[in-house]
Design an enzyme around this catalytic site. Structure first.
Site, mmCIF file in Angstrom:
data_model
loop_
_atom_site.group_PDB
_atom_site.id
_atom_site.type_symbol
_atom_site.label_atom_id
_atom_site.label_comp_id
_atom_site.label_asym_id
_atom_site.label_seq_id
_atom_site.Cartn_x
_atom_site.Cartn_y
_atom_site.Cartn_z
ATOM 1 N N CYS A 52 0.844 -1.208 0.000
ATOM 2 C CA CYS A 52 0.000 0.000 0.000
ATOM 3 C C CYS A 52 0.868 1.242 0.000
ATOM 4 O O CYS A 52 1.425 1.626 1.036
ATOM 5 C CB CYS A 52 -0.923 -0.012 1.215
ATOM 6 S SG CYS A 52 -2.041 1.409 1.279
ATOM 7 N N CYS A 72 -0.457 4.110 2.182
ATOM 8 C CA CYS A 72 -0.312 3.840 3.618
ATOM 9 C C CYS A 72 1.127 4.072 4.085
ATOM 10 O O CYS A 72 1.362 4.651 5.143
ATOM 11 C CB CYS A 72 -0.693 2.391 3.939
ATOM 12 S SG CYS A 72 -2.343 1.889 3.440
ATOM 13 N N ASP A 73 2.095 3.587 3.300
ATOM 14 C CA ASP A 73 3.482 3.501 3.771
ATOM 15 C C ASP A 73 4.467 4.379 3.017
ATOM 16 O O ASP A 73 5.640 4.446 3.389
ATOM 17 C CB ASP A 73 3.960 2.043 3.687
ATOM 18 C CG ASP A 73 3.090 1.098 4.499
ATOM 19 O OD1 ASP A 73 2.538 1.535 5.519
ATOM 20 O OD2 ASP A 73 2.970 -0.083 4.113
#
Length: 302
Positions: free
Chosen positions: A130, A133-134
């Site tokens: 992701c 997300c990261d």
């Protein structure tokens, strides 16, 4: 007899439980593994509204405890089948049979993996599924994206805004994603295409330090020094148990709109297992709330 049985105790399922319980309904959650879903593998969440920073495990733990404190019953059994008899639904596991008035399918989806050595070992240590997300954890660093569809192209564009260099690795000569995205990528001077290549190895002791790729035409291998690789080769919805009774698209995602209805009366769906364009923590939690409230509305009308 439960008012609502929720299949899956990830963010969507737990959110549905909270909303169902607050509406005064009896709720049973059935989960085949551990609660929390994929989010528990995320070291830090920084994009959830109202929470500046939290680990995925802590977020899941808080949501789980909130549902339990409200009276949720959670049983760790894998659902094997669902049947409907007029207004009653039967949910089967290998051990038991449960009865309810409504069902919410929050079974989620799993990221398709490359299937190479050390992929699971380095997950969260340089291997991610992701980018949104990261991605910020790799600000100013060199990273790679593996994939050739829209998600991979979008991930590469997103990462190019924060990372020093982005290698976009695809096993074919041409991308499967939209041409406008490809054109946008070509305008970026910190994105390098690595075409006709396949990732064959993930390197590094405790964290990822490089990836090895093999040219499919020449069979030659080379090493790319990167701190992270974002794998975007698709997802697999966990909808197998209902594919004979619920309408799904060609990818196996449960067909449903923003109100989380399925084609089967009294059965709703929420989270990554349903058809939708955005799959994020915030949208999963939102789906859970909507599905629970619609289930309550359904029971009031029956």
């Amino acid at each position: 007899m439960y008012d609502i049985i929720i299949v899956g105790a990830g963010p969507a399922g737990l959110s549905a439980a909270v909303y169902g319980l607050r509406a005064g309904k009896s709720v049973l959650l059935l989960e085949k593994e551990s609660y929390g879903g994929q989010i528990i593998n995320t070291p830090e969440i920084e994009n959830y509204p109202g929470i500046k920073k939290i680990s995925g495990y802590e977020f899941a733990e808080n949501l789980y405890q909130q549902a339990v404190d409200l009276g949720a019953e959670i049983v760790f059994e894998a659902v094997t089948a669902i049947e409907t008899e007029e207004d009653i639904k039967k949910v089967f596991t290998a051990q038991n049979e449960y009865l309810c008035k409504t069902v919410i399918l929050a079974t989620g989806a799993t990221h398709r993996k490359l299937g190479i050595e050390r992929e699971e070992e380095l997950a969260g240590k340089g291997v991610s599924y992701c980018a949104t997300c990261d991605g910020m954890f790799f600000k100013g660093k060199d990273v790679a994206v593996a994939g050739g569809g829209n998600t991979a192209l979008q991930d590469a564009l997103f990462l190019s805004n924060y990372c020093r260099k982005v290698y976009l690795i695809h096993r074919r000569e041409e991308f499967r994603g939209e041409k406008r995205l490809e054109a946008a990528l070509r305008e970026k001077d910190n994105i390098e295409f690595v075409l006709n290549c396949q990732v064959t190895a993930l390197n590094g002791e405790k964290t990822l330090t490089s990836v090895t790729v093999r040219d499919k035409n020449t069979e030659k291998e080379k090493e790319l020094s990167v701190s992270g690789i974002f794998i975007a080769v698709g997802q697999e919805p966990q909808s197998q148990i209902v594919q004979n009774m619920i309408d799904t698209d060609e990818g196996g995602y449960i067909i449903s709109g923003e109100e989380c209805y399925t084609n089967c009366s009294g059965i709703f769906t929420a989270g990554d297992c349903r058809t939708k364009s955005i799959r994020q923590l915030a949208t999963a939690v939102s789906d859970g709330a909507v599905a629970a409230l619609k289930a309550c509305e359904y029971m009031e009308m029956c």
